[in-house]
Design a protein around this motif. Structure first.
Motif, short mmCIF file in Angstrom:
data_model
loop_
_atom_site.label_atom_id
_atom_site.label_comp_id
_atom_site.label_asym_id
_atom_site.label_seq_id
_atom_site.Cartn_x
_atom_site.Cartn_y
_atom_site.Cartn_z
N SER A 175 0.82 -1.21 0.00
CA SER A 175 0.00 0.00 0.00
C SER A 175 0.85 1.26 0.00
N ALA A 176 2.09 1.19 0.54
CA ALA A 176 2.99 2.35 0.53
C ALA A 176 3.57 2.57 -0.85
N LEU A 177 3.94 1.48 -1.52
CA LEU A 177 4.54 1.60 -2.87
C LEU A 177 3.50 1.86 -3.95
N TRP A 178 2.27 1.54 -3.69
CA TRP A 178 1.22 1.65 -4.70
C TRP A 178 1.13 3.04 -5.30
N PRO A 179 0.96 4.14 -4.56
CA PRO A 179 0.62 4.29 -3.14
C PRO A 179 -0.89 4.34 -2.96
N ALA A 180 -1.34 3.83 -1.82
CA ALA A 180 -2.77 3.84 -1.47
C ALA A 180 -2.88 4.25 -0.01
N PRO A 181 -2.87 5.58 0.28
CA PRO A 181 -2.84 6.07 1.66
C PRO A 181 -3.99 5.54 2.51
N ALA A 182 -5.20 5.46 1.97
CA ALA A 182 -6.33 5.00 2.77
C ALA A 182 -6.14 3.55 3.20
N VAL A 183 -5.71 2.71 2.26
CA VAL A 183 -5.45 1.31 2.58
C VAL A 183 -4.32 1.21 3.61
N PHE A 184 -3.28 2.01 3.41
CA PHE A 184 -2.15 2.01 4.34
C PHE A 184 -2.63 2.34 5.76
N GLY A 185 -3.46 3.37 5.87
CA GLY A 185 -3.96 3.77 7.19
C GLY A 185 -4.76 2.68 7.86
N ALA A 186 -5.62 2.02 7.09
CA ALA A 186 -6.45 0.95 7.66
C ALA A 186 -5.59 -0.22 8.13
N VAL A 187 -4.62 -0.62 7.29
CA VAL A 187 -3.75 -1.74 7.65
C VAL A 187 -2.88 -1.37 8.85
N ALA A 188 -2.41 -0.11 8.90
CA ALA A 188 -1.57 0.32 10.02
C ALA A 188 -2.35 0.26 11.33
N LEU B 141 5.75 5.61 2.02
CA LEU B 141 4.49 6.19 1.56
C LEU B 141 4.63 7.68 1.31
N VAL B 142 5.28 8.40 2.24
CA VAL B 142 5.46 9.85 2.07
C VAL B 142 6.39 10.13 0.89
N ALA B 143 7.40 9.28 0.72
CA ALA B 143 8.30 9.47 -0.43
C ALA B 143 7.55 9.30 -1.74
N ARG B 144 6.61 8.37 -1.78
CA ARG B 144 5.85 8.11 -3.01
C ARG B 144 4.80 9.20 -3.26
N THR B 145 4.24 9.78 -2.19
CA THR B 145 3.16 10.75 -2.37
C THR B 145 3.66 12.18 -2.45
N ALA B 146 4.71 12.53 -1.68
CA ALA B 146 5.19 13.92 -1.65
C ALA B 146 6.55 14.08 -2.30
N GLY B 147 7.27 12.96 -2.48
CA GLY B 147 8.59 13.03 -3.09
C GLY B 147 9.68 13.21 -2.05
N VAL B 148 10.86 12.70 -2.37
CA VAL B 148 11.97 12.78 -1.42
C VAL B 148 12.52 14.18 -1.30
N ASP B 149 12.17 15.06 -2.23
CA ASP B 149 12.65 16.44 -2.16
C ASP B 149 11.76 17.31 -1.28
N SER B 150 10.63 16.78 -0.84
CA SER B 150 9.71 17.55 -0.02
C SER B 150 10.34 17.83 1.34
N PRO B 151 10.27 19.10 1.80
CA PRO B 151 10.80 19.40 3.15
C PRO B 151 10.07 18.61 4.24
N TRP B 152 8.81 18.28 3.98
CA TRP B 152 8.07 17.50 4.97
C TRP B 152 8.61 16.07 5.07
N PHE B 153 9.05 15.52 3.95
CA PHE B 153 9.66 14.20 3.98
C PHE B 153 10.96 14.23 4.78
N VAL B 154 11.78 15.29 4.50
CA VAL B 154 13.05 15.43 5.23
C VAL B 154 12.78 15.58 6.73
N ALA B 155 11.77 16.39 7.08
CA ALA B 155 11.43 16.59 8.49
C ALA B 155 10.96 15.28 9.13
N LEU B 156 10.17 14.51 8.37
CA LEU B 156 9.69 13.23 8.90
C LEU B 156 10.85 12.27 9.13
#
Length: 578
Positions: free
Chosen positions: A20-33, A75-90
């Motif tokens: 679900s992270a690589l898909w990406p499917a955030p809703a499925v990821f959240g439910a499984v988590a 999941l965040v890398a797939r949805t926001a990209g590794v260049d996103s400051p939010w990804f770096v902060a996470l």
């Protein structure tokens, strides 16, 4: 099966998180988590060996939480990209969370280690001069930091909502984790002086000297054997001399009943033998034969007496080790005769009959219910096969089955020995089988549409399984009309009730040889391995009442003076001779 389902479902959640992270499917990821966290919390409680099983295959609890965190980063890398400051902060936040967690674990271990290095711990003594700090909540002092691991649910579940919520969740988890770690620092600082051995021993020694103990009750052993010391506490509270309890294992005091007696725990043999504050004592009482007794026995000018934790026909009641004590205290003439017959080197003049003061609360009347109650109290499997007297493995389930199926119906109280299963797993399996049978009988009654009252039988009967310290064995005596047991001190103690009892013949000895070898059974019904004699015991005429009264005096001593007076007189005799 339940264990396998729990493990399989938990492990299956990780590839589902990855997909679900690589898909990406955030809703499925959240439910499984969410499901994964629920299983992580519930599964170990439903299947207790789960943490150990997963750790054996290198899937320990920390790795499982890190795996979820890694999936959240993917999941965040797939949805926001590794260049996103939010990804770096996470990513940075996740790293620092583990650094903080390591700091918390270190502080918790430091606090635990500081307290475990105290040379002596006490109860019922004023040691306020040590300024022992109050302990933080269990969730903070847990050195495994398992509860703190769940803080990563904030960034992991936040990742299902987006990169920004994930980073904010990591920041919040970091703040909460740091707050927990910082909270421990004052506790650690206040506890550090407690490692000053000289100061701690001096403060405790001053209070013990002020109390001036005259009699010591000494105990060392496993926590499961704490009952051996526990049974003597009320007696020592009532004697004329000031008594104190000396333990050797840390945490043992928590397994004793509340008492007014001062309690010391001195783990180190060197500290014990040099603890001069006990020099006012003249008598030390021992309740079990263990190796660490030698440390107290080496203290000069302290007379030793072996009390044991019960009088029985078992070999433990005439152990050759008893020769090391100055005196051996037994309940009645039977105890003296055991040592005479055994010829283990205990001189007859060193054996003293002091009674069993614990038994004064045992009633000779039954519970007075409209149905009869049978207590089944098997002993444990012993340290070796020569001491194997338990009926639990070979007869236990069949005995309980017969009691449950008996008509008219009986109430069953099942109280196994605290050390059951300590040496032989088959005893544990038999115990679990009996518990399942009793619980099934209770469940069947609760599901019945027509309770027994409606059918004109006896009122509702609630069976009882006793695996903890409450109710006490003697309370079980008072709640029953009959007892079935094995060769043990339970037989002698039960004779105080003068109620009918049956003893199992596990070894299959001829009846006469059995009674000659085990005199405490002479006034009881003998049960063979085929349960021969059980029907007559439950439904036949009681012809042994007079024999039980006579045997009671032989095993427990005369009724007058009472046992406490005789015990107290034995203590006073030692002081008169010192």
């Amino acid at each position: 099966m339940r264990r396998l389902i729990a493990i399989a479902t938990l492990l299956a959640s990780y590839p589902a998180l990855l997909v679900s992270a690589l898909w990406p499917a955030p809703a499925v990821f959240g439910a499984v988590a969410v499901l994964s966290y629920v299983l992580e919390y519930v599964a170990p409680r439903a299947t207790r060996p789960l943490p150990e099983l997963l750790a054996r295959v290198h899937l320990g609890v920390t790795l499982r939480f890190v795996a979820r965190e890694t999936m959240a980063l993917l999941l965040v890398a797939r949805t926001a990209g590794v260049d996103s400051p939010w990804f770096v902060a996470l990513a940075a936040g996740m790293f620092v969370i583990h650094v903080v967690r390591a700091g918390h674990t270190g502080l918790a271990l430091r606090l635990k280690g500081t307290l475990s290095r105290m040379p002596v711990t006490t109860r019922n003594l004023d040691v306020s001069a040590l300024r022992i700090p109050k302990m933080p909540p269990p969730s903070l002092r847990d050195s495994r930091s398992v509860r703190f691991l769940y803080l990563d649910a904030l960034p992991v579940l936040g990742a299902a909502a987006g990169a920004e919520p994930a980073a904010i969740g990591a920041a919040l988890a970091l703040v909460l984790g740091a707050a927990g770690a910082l909270t421990l620092i004052p506790y650690v600082r206040r506890a550090t002086p407690l490692t000053d051995k000289a100061k701690v021993l001096a403060v405790v020694g001053e209070q013990v000297e002020r109390y001036r103990p005259e009699v010591i009750l000494y105990f060392s052993g496993a926590t499961a054997a704490a009952y051996q010391a526990r049974m003597w506490l009320p007696t020592l509270e009532r004697i004329s001399r000031r008594a104190i309890v000396v333990l050797r294992e840390r945490g043992m005091a928590s397994h004793l009943d509340p008492t007014t007696l001062p309690i010391l725990c001195i783990p180190s043999s060197a500290d014990l033998m040099s603890f001069r504050a006990l020099s006012s004592a003249k008598l030390c009482l021992y309740v079990s034969n263990v190796g660490r007794n030698v440390h107290m026995l080496r203290i000069p000018n302290l007379r030793s007496a072996f009390l044991n934790h019960g009088d029985s026909d078992k070999e433990a009641s005439f152990n050759p080790f008893s020769r090391v004590y100055d005196e051996v205290w037994v309940a009645g003439p039977a105890g003296r005769d055991r040592y005479r017959r055994a010829r283990v080197g205990v001189r007859d003049e060193n054996v003293h009959e002091v009674g069993r003061p614990q038994l004064e609360g045992i009633s000779t009347r039954g519970p007075g219910l409209p149905y009869r109650t049978v207590l089944y109290a098997p002993t444990w499997e012993g340290w070796n096969d020569d001491l194997f007297h338990t009926s639990l493995i070979t007869m236990g389930p069949r005995i309980v089955r017969a009691l449950l199926d008996h008509r008219p119906r009986l109430r069953v109280i099942y109280k196994p020995h605290p050390l059951t299963g300590h040496r032989d797993r088959s005893a544990t399996r038999a115990h679990k089988k009996i518990v399942a049978m009793v619980e099934a009988a209770e469940l069947a009654k609760s599901k019945a549409r027509h309770p027994s009252q409606a059918s004109g039988e006896t009122p509702r009967i609630e069976h009882l399984i006793v695996t903890g310290p409450e109710p006490h064995l003697y309370d079980c005596f008072n709640q029953c009309d009959l007892m079935i047991t094995d060769i043990s001190s339970v037989v002698a103690d039960f004779l105080a009730s003068e109620k009918p009892y049956a003893v199992t013949n596990v070894a299959g000895l001829p009846e006469q040889a059995f009674h000659e070898r085990y005199p405490s059974t002479e006034a009881g019904v003998l049960l063979g391995t085929d349960l021969a004699g059980l029907a007559d015991f439950l439904d036949g005429e009681d012809t042994l009442a007079r024999a039980r009264v006579k045997l009671r005096s032989y095993l427990l001593g005369p009724e007058y003076p009472d046992a406490l007076a005789r015990f107290d007189a034995a203590v006073e005799r030692v002081f008169a001779q010192s």
